[in-house]
Scaffold this motif. Structure first.
Motif, PDB file in Angstrom:
ATOM      1  N   GLY A 182       0.875  -1.622  -0.326  1.00 26.27           N
ATOM      2  CA  GLY A 182       0.206  -0.146   0.010  1.00 26.27           C
ATOM      3  C   GLY A 182       0.844   1.407  -0.153  1.00 26.27           C
ATOM      4  O   GLY A 182       0.063   2.180   0.087  1.00 26.27           O
ATOM      5  N   ALA A 183       2.195   1.296  -0.392  1.00 23.03           N
ATOM      6  CA  ALA A 183       3.008   2.531  -0.027  1.00 23.03           C
ATOM      7  C   ALA A 183       2.680   3.327  -1.369  1.00 23.03           C
ATOM      8  O   ALA A 183       3.145   2.305  -2.199  1.00 23.03           O
ATOM      9  CB  ALA A 183       4.690   2.018   0.345  1.00 23.03           C
ATOM     10  N   ARG A 184       2.812   4.618  -1.428  1.00 22.34           N
ATOM     11  CA  ARG A 184       2.683   5.260  -2.888  1.00 22.34           C
ATOM     12  C   ARG A 184       4.305   5.717  -2.993  1.00 22.34           C
ATOM     13  O   ARG A 184       4.638   6.698  -2.552  1.00 22.34           O
ATOM     14  CB  ARG A 184       2.024   6.089  -2.542  1.00 22.34           C
ATOM     15  N   ILE A 185       4.874   4.881  -3.310  1.00 13.57           N
ATOM     16  CA  ILE A 185       6.354   4.562  -3.645  1.00 13.57           C
ATOM     17  C   ILE A 185       7.043   4.031  -4.999  1.00 13.57           C
ATOM     18  O   ILE A 185       6.430   3.440  -5.579  1.00 13.57           O
ATOM     19  CB  ILE A 185       7.374   4.629  -2.868  1.00 13.57           C
ATOM     20  N   GLN A 186       7.636   5.208  -5.679  1.00 16.68           N
ATOM     21  CA  GLN A 186       8.187   5.190  -7.165  1.00 16.68           C
ATOM     22  C   GLN A 186       9.713   4.886  -6.975  1.00 16.68           C
ATOM     23  O   GLN A 186      10.105   6.224  -6.804  1.00 16.68           O
ATOM     24  CB  GLN A 186       7.759   5.502  -8.421  1.00 16.68           C
ATOM     25  N   ARG A 187      10.290   4.800  -8.366  1.00 21.32           N
ATOM     26  CA  ARG A 187      11.650   4.337  -8.586  1.00 21.32           C
ATOM     27  C   ARG A 187      11.919   5.341  -9.949  1.00 21.32           C
ATOM     28  O   ARG A 187      10.977   5.239 -11.079  1.00 21.32           O
ATOM     29  CB  ARG A 187      12.389   3.396  -8.624  1.00 21.32           C
ATOM     30  N   VAL A 188      12.187   6.491  -9.464  1.00 22.50           N
ATOM     31  CA  VAL A 188      12.785   7.608 -10.652  1.00 22.50           C
ATOM     32  C   VAL A 188      14.314   7.113 -11.375  1.00 22.50           C
ATOM     33  O   VAL A 188      14.764   7.845 -10.755  1.00 22.50           O
ATOM     34  CB  VAL A 188      11.679   9.027 -11.010  1.00 22.50           C
ATOM     35  N   ALA A 189      14.411   8.100 -12.519  1.00 22.26           N
ATOM     36  CA  ALA A 189      15.496   8.075 -12.915  1.00 22.26           C
ATOM     37  C   ALA A 189      15.955   9.640 -13.273  1.00 22.26           C
ATOM     38  O   ALA A 189      15.049  10.351 -13.102  1.00 22.26           O
ATOM     39  CB  ALA A 189      15.720   7.575 -14.144  1.00 22.26           C
ATOM     40  N   ASP A 190      17.216   9.780 -12.485  1.00 22.60           N
ATOM     41  CA  ASP A 190      17.496  11.391 -12.209  1.00 22.60           C
ATOM     42  C   ASP A 190      18.982  11.666 -12.172  1.00 22.60           C
ATOM     43  O   ASP A 190      19.944  11.372 -11.753  1.00 22.60           O
ATOM     44  CB  ASP A 190      17.635  11.257 -10.125  1.00 22.60           C
TER      45      ASP A 190
END
Ligand code: EPU
Length: 435
Positions: free
Chosen positions: A414-422
């Motif tokens: 249920g966590a709202r976590i995402q990986r983004v390229a930085d």
């Protein structure tokens, strides 16, 4: 480089399974150097540090095959006994090939691990222990060169305590070397961590004769050779604690499965003192959420006391506790990198001389923060889950060293976590060296 984006304030629910223990898997994989037979290792977490360890073993002539959570190994040739700087600088734990190499090949050349973001981390205890077994050690051009005497290593009585107490990897190295030494070795002031017990169990399954692992006195009766093994590593107690604290801080009734509650007694006791109940079953732990929690005083010490590897995570929880908490860091007095970043999120923390004082606030808020080592990064994820608004954590390669696909697993509960390229950020100066 990747970053995490977290929308805080979500309640979590459901179960999250714990991976195999990174700090068991690293030294256990190194025992493949100690036998001519094939080995199979199971419950291996898929992590960058494990990849680095496999690369080190490959350099040392070990053929390996990695599928899912299983790695099989066999020594193909023994020509090269040098673990190079390029690999050991990426991961200090690479030094745990020293004892196995010396034991089996009578020689080991291993890069000195060098400095570390969490503290000085000397290796004098490793060297002192191996010298007591008769090894000749020289340090040259950044490398440790260890040679067994003509007749081989000889059992000895070794006191392995340093000014900060015991050392896990020093105990591992000396224990491995003693397994193939002549006669009996007694290690006094051995590290008692469950990962040391795991390594000893793996070695015993290969024919070693080790008694007392898990206590400060380990007795090793040397044997001539070891056979191969088929061995599953224990669950990761630090990962389990990280998930429990994530449940506590988000006031969520999550269940952490596939863990060994016995390995987590000190962490569970601190949670209890803070007023957070944990329902205990033989292989799972469930958080009974509390709306608010109390402050606590924590001192990190070797196992079975509170682990330094959970210090940053508990600091995140203390940041929104009622009252003022303290942490005394007795293993790595400088390991407070999480504090400055948590302060950017509104926490009130002051750090001096190995102590942190955490004045609980009602709320913390999202911010852009930077991961600086493995456990500090875990603390930022925990804080981000509880913060109001969005948290961006940069340099998450640190967390990838020790937590397998953490964002995917947290999302499932249920966590709202995402990986983004930085890609806007500069390349890291040094790939962290903290395990
Ligand atoms: N120490 C010495 N001399 C030595 C070795 C250690 O004085 O020769 C001192 C250190 O300065 C420190 C303490 O002993 O105060 C223990 O440190 P050490 O660097 O030996 O720890 P380690 O055995 O190399 C393992 C874990 C660490 C964990 C520590 C303490 C592995 C691969 N690493 O390191 O894990 O923090 O024990 O429990 O098992 C992590 O996973 O994030 C991590 C850093």
């Amino acid at each position: 480089m990747d970053a995490f984006l977290i929308q805080g304030g979500q309640r979590l629910s459901g179960s999250i399974a714990v991976s195999g223990a990174k700090n068991s898997a690293l030294p256990i994989l190194a025992v493949s150097l100690m036998t001519d037979s094939a080995c199979r290792f199971g419950n291996i977490p898929v992590l960058r540090d494990i990849q680095t360890q496999v690369k080190i073993l490959n350099t040392l002539g070990v053929e390996s095959h990695w599928t899912g959570h299983e790695i099989t190994t066999k020594v193909k040739d023994s020509y090269n006994s040098t673990a190079p700087y390029e690999l050991v600088k990426q991961m200090r734990a690479g030094v745990c090939v020293l004892g196995p190499l010396l034991a089996k090949r009578g020689e080991a050349i291993v890069s000195l691990p060098g400095g570390c973001v969490i503290g000085e981390r000397p290796i004098d205890l490793h060297l002192r222990g191996l010298e007591a077994l008769g090894a000749q050690i020289t340090l040259d051009q950044g490398y440790i060169s260890a040679k067994a005497p003509k007749g081989g290593l000889k059992g000895a009585e070794i006191y392995l305590g340093g000014k900060f107490g015991s050392s896990v990897l020093a105990t591992d190295n000396v224990m491995c070397a003693a397994v193939l030494a002549k006669g009996t070795t007694i290690i006094e002031c051995a590290a008692c961590e469950p990962e040391v017990v795991d390594l000893a169990r793996c070695l015993n399954s290969m024919g070693a004769k080790i008694e007392g692992a898990g206590s400060p006195r380990i007795v090793i009766h040397g044997v001539k050779r070891l056979r191969g093994c088929d061995y599953d590593v224990i669950p990761d107690r630090i990962e389990a604690a990280t998930f429990l604290i994530a449940g506590a801080i988000t006031r969520s009734p999550i269940t952490v499965t596939g863990c060994k509650p016995d390995h987590l007694m000190a962490v569970l006791d601190v949670l209890r003192q803070m007023g957070i109940r944990v329902e205990r079953k033989p292989t799972s732990l469930k958080i009974i959420p509390a709306d608010t929690w109390k402050c606590a005083d924590v001192v990190t010490l070797p196992h079975p006391s509170f682990p330094t590897d959970c210090q940053a995570q508990i600091m995140a929880l203390m940041s929104i506790a009622q009252g003022t908490s303290t942490i005394t860091e007795r293993i790595y007095p400088e390991r407070f990198m999480a504090a400055a970043e948590l302060k950017r999120m509104g926490a009130k923390i002051s750090v001096a001389n190995g102590n942190a004082v955490i004045q609980g606030v009602d709320k913390i808020g999202g911010a852009e923060v930077m991961a600086s080592d493995l456990r500090a990064s875990a603390a930022l994820v925990i804080a981000g889950l509880a913060a109001n608004g969005e948290t961006k954590i940069t340099r998450v390669y640190h967390i990838d060293r020790g937590y397998e696909r953490i964002e995917e697993r947290l999302r499932k509960i249920g966590a709202r976590i995402q990986r983004v390229a930085d890609s806007d950020l500069p390349a890291p100066q040094a790939q962290a060296v903290s395990t």
